[in-house]
Design a protein around this motif. Structure first.
Motif, PDB file in Angstrom:
ATOM      1  N   THR A   1       1.167  -1.223   0.051  1.00 13.36           N
ATOM      2  CA  THR A   1      -0.375   0.043   0.055  1.00 13.36           C
ATOM      3  C   THR A   1       0.996   1.283  -0.083  1.00 13.36           C
ATOM      4  N   LEU A   2       2.089   1.456   1.122  1.00 20.50           N
ATOM      5  CA  LEU A   2       2.958   2.260   1.183  1.00 20.50           C
ATOM      6  C   LEU A   2       3.718   2.264  -0.572  1.00 20.50           C
ATOM      7  N   MET A   3       3.805   1.826  -1.234  1.00 19.64           N
ATOM      8  CA  MET A   3       3.806   1.676  -2.139  1.00 19.64           C
ATOM      9  C   MET A   3       3.609   1.748  -3.905  1.00 19.64           C
ATOM     10  N   ASP A   4       2.887   2.235  -3.300  1.00 15.03           N
ATOM     11  CA  ASP A   4       1.480   2.342  -4.722  1.00 15.03           C
ATOM     12  C   ASP A   4       1.522   3.873  -4.733  1.00 15.03           C
ATOM     13  N   ARG A   5       1.489   3.964  -5.847  1.00 11.86           N
ATOM     14  CA  ARG A   5       1.675   5.683  -6.061  1.00 11.86           C
ATOM     15  C   ARG A   5       0.787   6.832  -6.830  1.00 11.86           C
ATOM     16  N   THR A   6      -0.191   5.685  -6.902  1.00 10.35           N
ATOM     17  CA  THR A   6      -1.704   6.539  -7.604  1.00 10.35           C
ATOM     18  C   THR A   6      -2.294   6.712  -6.589  1.00 10.35           C
ATOM     19  N   ALA A   7      -2.120   7.267  -5.140  1.00 13.42           N
ATOM     20  CA  ALA A   7      -3.122   8.101  -4.316  1.00 13.42           C
ATOM     21  C   ALA A   7      -1.876   8.672  -3.044  1.00 13.42           C
ATOM     22  N   SER A   8      -2.908   9.671  -2.473  1.00 15.67           N
ATOM     23  CA  SER A   8      -1.854  10.650  -2.142  1.00 15.67           C
ATOM     24  C   SER A   8      -0.949  10.518  -0.841  1.00 15.67           C
ATOM     25  N   LYS A   9      -0.150  10.699   0.150  1.00 13.64           N
ATOM     26  CA  LYS A   9       0.584  10.200   0.600  1.00 13.64           C
ATOM     27  C   LYS A   9      -0.383   9.740   2.441  1.00 13.64           C
ATOM     28  N   GLU A  10      -1.235  10.963   2.336  1.00 13.12           N
ATOM     29  CA  GLU A  10      -2.457  11.017   3.579  1.00 13.12           C
ATOM     30  C   GLU A  10      -2.747   9.756   3.278  1.00 13.12           C
ATOM     31  N   GLU A  11      -3.631   9.660   2.098  1.00 10.04           N
ATOM     32  CA  GLU A  11      -4.505   8.125   2.051  1.00 10.04           C
ATOM     33  C   GLU A  11      -3.981   6.729   1.720  1.00 10.04           C
ATOM     34  N   ARG A  12      -2.783   7.105   0.982  1.00 10.21           N
ATOM     35  CA  ARG A  12      -1.787   5.444   1.578  1.00 10.21           C
ATOM     36  C   ARG A  12      -1.247   5.259   2.916  1.00 10.21           C
ATOM     37  N   LYS A  13      -0.783   6.405   3.337  1.00  8.10           N
ATOM     38  CA  LYS A  13      -0.793   6.180   4.889  1.00  8.10           C
ATOM     39  C   LYS A  13      -1.917   5.465   5.842  1.00  8.10           C
ATOM     40  N   TYR A  14      -3.272   5.820   5.715  1.00  5.22           N
ATOM     41  CA  TYR A  14      -4.156   5.820   6.291  1.00  5.22           C
ATOM     42  C   TYR A  14      -4.286   4.055   6.094  1.00  5.22           C
ATOM     43  N   SER A  15      -4.481   3.706   4.880  1.00  5.74           N
ATOM     44  CA  SER A  15      -4.825   2.556   4.046  1.00  5.74           C
ATOM     45  C   SER A  15      -3.748   2.159   5.096  1.00  5.74           C
ATOM     46  N   ALA A  16      -2.443   2.239   4.667  1.00  7.49           N
ATOM     47  CA  ALA A  16      -1.582   0.888   5.954  1.00  7.49           C
ATOM     48  C   ALA A  16      -1.587   0.878   6.732  1.00  7.49           C
ATOM     49  N   THR A  17      -1.567   2.077   7.525  1.00  6.74           N
ATOM     50  CA  THR A  17      -1.436   2.031   9.131  1.00  6.74           C
ATOM     51  C   THR A  17      -2.678   0.390   9.708  1.00  6.74           C
ATOM     52  N   LYS A  18      -4.808   1.801   8.567  1.00  5.39           N
ATOM     53  CA  LYS A  18      -5.387   0.557   8.929  1.00  5.39           C
ATOM     54  C   LYS A  18      -5.451  -0.399   8.846  1.00  5.39           C
ATOM     55  N   GLU A  19      -4.111  -1.363   7.799  1.00  8.70           N
ATOM     56  CA  GLU A  19      -4.535  -2.734   7.695  1.00  8.70           C
ATOM     57  C   GLU A  19      -3.732  -2.734   8.376  1.00  8.70           C
ATOM     58  N   LEU A  20      -2.096  -2.512   8.675  1.00  7.00           N
ATOM     59  CA  LEU A  20      -1.394  -3.068   9.501  1.00  7.00           C
ATOM     60  C   LEU A  20      -2.096  -3.344  11.107  1.00  7.00           C
ATOM     61  N   LEU A  21      -2.629  -2.085  12.019  1.00  5.05           N
ATOM     62  CA  LEU A  21      -3.586  -2.073  12.819  1.00  5.05           C
ATOM     63  C   LEU A  21      -4.758  -3.468  12.670  1.00  5.05           C
ATOM     64  N   TYR A  22      -5.286  -3.241  11.360  1.00  7.98           N
ATOM     65  CA  TYR A  22      -6.044  -4.974  11.511  1.00  7.98           C
ATOM     66  C   TYR A  22      -5.741  -6.023  11.537  1.00  7.98           C
ATOM     67  N   GLN A  23      -4.717  -6.043  10.430  1.00 11.03           N
ATOM     68  CA  GLN A  23      -4.293  -7.028  10.569  1.00 11.03           C
ATOM     69  C   GLN A  23      -3.602  -7.572  11.752  1.00 11.03           C
ATOM     70  N   SER A  24      -2.928  -6.932  12.426  1.00  8.68           N
ATOM     71  CA  SER A  24      -2.239  -7.323  13.716  1.00  8.68           C
ATOM     72  C   SER A  24      -2.860  -7.377  15.133  1.00  8.68           C
ATOM     73  N   LEU A  25      -4.085  -6.570  15.115  1.00 13.13           N
ATOM     74  CA  LEU A  25      -5.213  -6.614  16.274  1.00 13.13           C
ATOM     75  C   LEU A  25      -6.196  -7.743  15.882  1.00 13.13           C
ATOM     76  N   SER A  26      -6.413  -8.108  14.639  1.00 16.49           N
ATOM     77  CA  SER A  26      -7.248  -9.163  14.754  1.00 16.49           C
ATOM     78  C   SER A  26      -7.007 -10.612  15.398  1.00 16.49           C
ATOM     79  N   MET A  27      -4.847 -10.743  14.433  1.00 18.16           N
ATOM     80  CA  MET A  27      -4.569 -11.611  15.086  1.00 18.16           C
ATOM     81  C   MET A  27      -5.059 -12.090  16.382  1.00 18.16           C
TER      82      MET A  27
END
Lengths: 233, 164
Positions: free
Chosen positions: B39-65
């Protein structure tokens, strides 16, 4: 209707009880996530619309690719790779046995174990009718497996298939699915350049759109003091 | 090469991957690494969008585990209680078990055949359904509550760094 449902449930229970391959679990979870994760993101009221839109788009594409990938790619790989790996297993075991002096390299058993036909192993496990030659091939293999305490061809095929399916799922989850998602998003943004540019506009009101550096002379030409340009003042 | 072949064909590896819990945990841990990175490597979105999505994914995966790990084992210890909801076990002794030990004893005594396979299948099916509920309904609710304080902390940190 109830009878049909019971039959359907029985079939599912038997399938899962016999072989619970990784792709079944991960694909069903991907289906769950495809529906519920975008809903959860939508219900998040503290995030900006743009951030949510991007997250939903990404989650939706990722889970769709995952669902398709887990079923199609894993299925294709395990169907095509399992039998050759089983054949390779017997070849390696023949070499090991010859190193331990349990099997002579020039013996017919060594040659037989080194040249197992993968197609026969696959057919035998899937209960496809075998020809007489294939039957004798499998019988000889089963006898040798017993003699040298190797894995039975049917068990070997089943075990290898399960492990391959899990390795595939892991590889897909770690790199291939996110990579495909990035590519899809790249193509999407190329086809919808206006929408993407709009999304990229800065949110903060303090940011300006100044592209050229302003010199003091240019600035003075534009500013008026008492009806006169500042530069002439 | 022989090592890889031995590992892939090993019955121990096959038994490990046959377990739904092991499958979900190993796949989830790999997702927690892979998805935010890409997600952080995806250049099609702005930095803020990528950061939100990546943080959400990292948190989601770790917390869900983490929540999965905490919830799935108590569920698995009591999953035999749900067997009575399946029509095929209604007349069988297996659905009458009241404790885990009692269930294990009856299950051990069952002859290899359709009924035993169905019991195994029912247990796996219930694990899959429970995993789905934990990972897609419980975990996102926790993540949505935790993500904002973390994102705000990070924003404040960034703005402090810029001011310095």
């Amino acid at each position: 209707m109830a009878k049909n449902f019971n039959n359907f449930t029985n079939r599912i229970l038997l399938r899962l009880g016999e072989s619970n391959d990784s792709e079944i679990v991960t694909a069903s979870l991907a289906a769950f996530k495809l529906i519920f994760i975008p809903i959860a993101t939508m219900s998040d009221k503290k995030t900006s619309k743009k951030q949510k839109q991007y997250a939903i788009k990404r989650d939706f594409i990722t889970e769709s690719v995952a669902l398709a990938g887990y079923i199609a790619i894993t299925g294709a790989i395990k169907n095509n790779l399992t039998a050759p790996i089983c054949s390779k297993y017997y070849k390696e075991k023949a070499k090991e046995l010859s190193k331990q002096n349990k099997l002579d390299i020039n013996s017919s058993d060594f040659n037989f174990l080194s040249n197992i036909n993968p197609k026969t192993i696959k057919k035998n496990t899937k209960n496809i009718p075998l020809s007489t030659d294939e039957k004798s091939h499998i019988n000889q293999l089963e006898n040798l497996a017993k003699k040298f305490s190797l894995q039975n061809p049917k068990n070997l095929y089943t075990n290898t298939k399960k492990t391959i399916s899990h390795i595939c799922v892991c590889a897909l989850a770690l790199t291939i699915i996110p990579l495909i998602t990035n590519k899809i998003l790249e193509i999407y943004s190329k086809n919808n350049p206006d929408k993407e540019n709009k999304q990229k506009t800065p949110e903060s009101p303090y940011k300006t759109d100044i592209k050229k550096p302003i010199s003091l002379t240019n600035f003075a030409q534009k500013v008026k003091i008492g009806g006169l340009n500042a530069i002439n003042y | 090469m022989p090592l890889i072949i031995n590992a892939i064909t090993s019955p121990t590896a096959a038994n490990f991957v046959q377990n739904s819990t092991a499958q979900v945990l190993s796949e989830g841990c790999l997702k927690a690494i892979g998805r935010p990175t890409f997600t952080l490597m995806d250049r099609t979105a702005s930095k803020e969008e990528r950061k939100y999505s990546a943080t959400k994914e990292l948190l989601y995966q770790s917390l869900s585990m983490l929540s999965y790990f905490l919830l799935i084992f108590p569920f698995k210890n009591n999953d035999f209680k749900f067997l009575k909801f399946f029509d095929c076990f209604k007349n069988s002794d297996i659905s009458k078990a009241k404790t885990k030990a009692e269930f294990d004893e009856i299950f051990k005594k069952l002859p290899e055949g359709e009924l035993k396979t169905k019991v195994k299948g029912a247990k796996e099916l219930m694990t899959i359904l429970a995993s789905g509920i934990i990972l897609t309904i419980v975990a996102p609710q926790i993540v949505n509550k935790i993500i904002h304080p973390i994102m705000n902390k990070e924003k404040n940190k960034n703005s402090l760094d810029k001011n310095i």
